[in-house]
Design a protein around this motif. Structure first.
Motif, PDB file in Angstrom:
ATOM      1  N   ARG A 255       0.820  -1.206   0.000  1.00  0.00           N
ATOM      2  CA  ARG A 255       0.000   0.000   0.000  1.00  0.00           C
ATOM      3  C   ARG A 255       0.856   1.259   0.000  1.00  0.00           C
TER       4      ARG A 255
ATOM      5  N   PRO B  30       3.595   0.846  -4.546  1.00  0.00           N
ATOM      6  CA  PRO B  30       2.964   1.881  -5.385  1.00  0.00           C
ATOM      7  C   PRO B  30       3.868   3.094  -5.611  1.00  0.00           C
TER       8      PRO B  30
ATOM      9  N   ARG C  43      -2.962   5.365 -10.383  1.00  0.00           N
ATOM     10  CA  ARG C  43      -4.004   4.334 -10.360  1.00  0.00           C
ATOM     11  C   ARG C  43      -3.468   2.970 -10.764  1.00  0.00           C
TER      12      ARG C  43
ATOM     13  N   SER D 160      -0.432   1.923 -10.545  1.00  0.00           N
ATOM     14  CA  SER D 160       0.505   1.413  -9.538  1.00  0.00           C
ATOM     15  C   SER D 160      -0.252   0.759  -8.385  1.00  0.00           C
ATOM     16  N   VAL D 161      -1.369   1.342  -7.991  1.00  0.00           N
ATOM     17  CA  VAL D 161      -2.200   0.750  -6.936  1.00  0.00           C
ATOM     18  C   VAL D 161      -2.797  -0.565  -7.412  1.00  0.00           C
TER      19      VAL D 161
ATOM     20  N   SER E 165      -0.021  -3.237  -7.753  1.00  0.00           N
ATOM     21  CA  SER E 165       0.427  -3.657  -6.417  1.00  0.00           C
ATOM     22  C   SER E 165      -0.564  -4.646  -5.798  1.00  0.00           C
ATOM     23  N   SER E 166      -1.841  -4.385  -5.984  1.00  0.00           N
ATOM     24  CA  SER E 166      -2.870  -5.269  -5.431  1.00  0.00           C
ATOM     25  C   SER E 166      -2.887  -6.615  -6.144  1.00  0.00           C
TER      26      SER E 166
ATOM     27  N   LEU F 163      -7.170  -3.732  -2.954  1.00  0.00           N
ATOM     28  CA  LEU F 163      -7.726  -2.487  -3.494  1.00  0.00           C
ATOM     29  C   LEU F 163      -8.564  -1.773  -2.443  1.00  0.00           C
TER      30      LEU F 163
ATOM     31  N   SER G 246      -6.260  -0.080  -0.071  1.00  0.00           N
ATOM     32  CA  SER G 246      -5.709   1.121  -0.710  1.00  0.00           C
ATOM     33  C   SER G 246      -6.712   2.263  -0.672  1.00  0.00           C
ATOM     34  N   ARG G 247      -7.980   1.941  -0.909  1.00  0.00           N
ATOM     35  CA  ARG G 247      -9.028   2.968  -0.869  1.00  0.00           C
ATOM     36  C   ARG G 247      -9.164   3.532   0.541  1.00  0.00           C
TER      37      ARG G 247
ATOM     38  N   ASP H 161      -6.253   5.810   1.180  1.00  0.00           N
ATOM     39  CA  ASP H 161      -6.387   7.055   0.428  1.00  0.00           C
ATOM     40  C   ASP H 161      -7.383   7.997   1.098  1.00  0.00           C
TER      41      ASP H 161
END
Length: 201
Positions: free
Chosen positions: A118, A122, A132, A134-135, A138-139, A165, A168-169, A172
């Protein structure tokens, strides 16, 4: 053929998460295998990518809520452990040295994986493929590694990527890495509340 050789060649059907193996020796059945295969792999990724994106100010920002209110997070950890104890009692999972070690391990792997997938990876990829992508990548890598290190079924790995994901959200939106780690710890425990089956043999 000795008893040990017979056991090594006995097919393993797999559990809820792990794929079937043609021989038990190919399966992940012991806590030590999880550490050597999974924790070591994730730690290497965290260290290598972390060294490549040494933005200490960014790391401090992600940990600023924890630094500002450490007692708050300590209380959350206590509440989580209490919840784990209640869950284990309801499910009939006794406390033992292996179980305590497993719960501690799940916290440690949550810390390592969140930093690795995370934050560090990224950041390592963002200049080449954008934020986007990269996230997302990574996931995907996060989920795929469970296929190889823990021999998880493909469906479980896909769900793990989606979970990545989601983490990550949350990161963020909250900017709070410690919170994401604690959520990861809870989800990981609910997903795998016991050590591998071979640990008890």
């Amino acid at each position: 053929m000795s008893a040990r050789e017979l056991e090594d060649t006995t097919p393993f059907s797999g559990g809820r998460l792990q794929r079937p193996a043609k021989a038990r020796s190919s399966a992940v059945l012991h806590f030590r295998q999880v550490i050597s295969r999974h924790l070591l792999t994730m730690s290497v990724i965290a260290v290598v990518t972390g060294l490549g994106v040494a933005h200490v100010d960014d790391w401090k920002r992600l940990l600023s809520p924890l630094i500002a209110h450490p007692v708050h997070y300590l209380a959350m950890c206590v509440a989580i452990v209490a919840g784990i104890a209640i869950y284990q009692r309801v499910r009939g999972i006794p406390w033992s040295a292996a179980q305590v070690g497993w719960v501690g391990y799940l916290f440690l792997i949550s810390v390592v994986e969140e930093w690795a997938f995370r934050v560090f990876l990224p950041l390592y990829l963002v200049d080449d493929i954008g934020a986007r992508a990269s996230v997302l990548l990574s996931s995907v890598i996060f989920g795929a590694l469970h296929y190889f290190t823990l021999r998880w079924r493909l469906t479980a790995c896909l769900l793990t990527s989606l979970g990545g994901l989601g983490f990550s959200r949350l990161l963020d939106e909250s900017g709070d890495l410690a919170l994401v780690i604690l959520v990861h710890w809870i989800v990981t425990f609910l997903n795998t509340p016991r050590p591998p089956v071979g640990e008890s043999r």
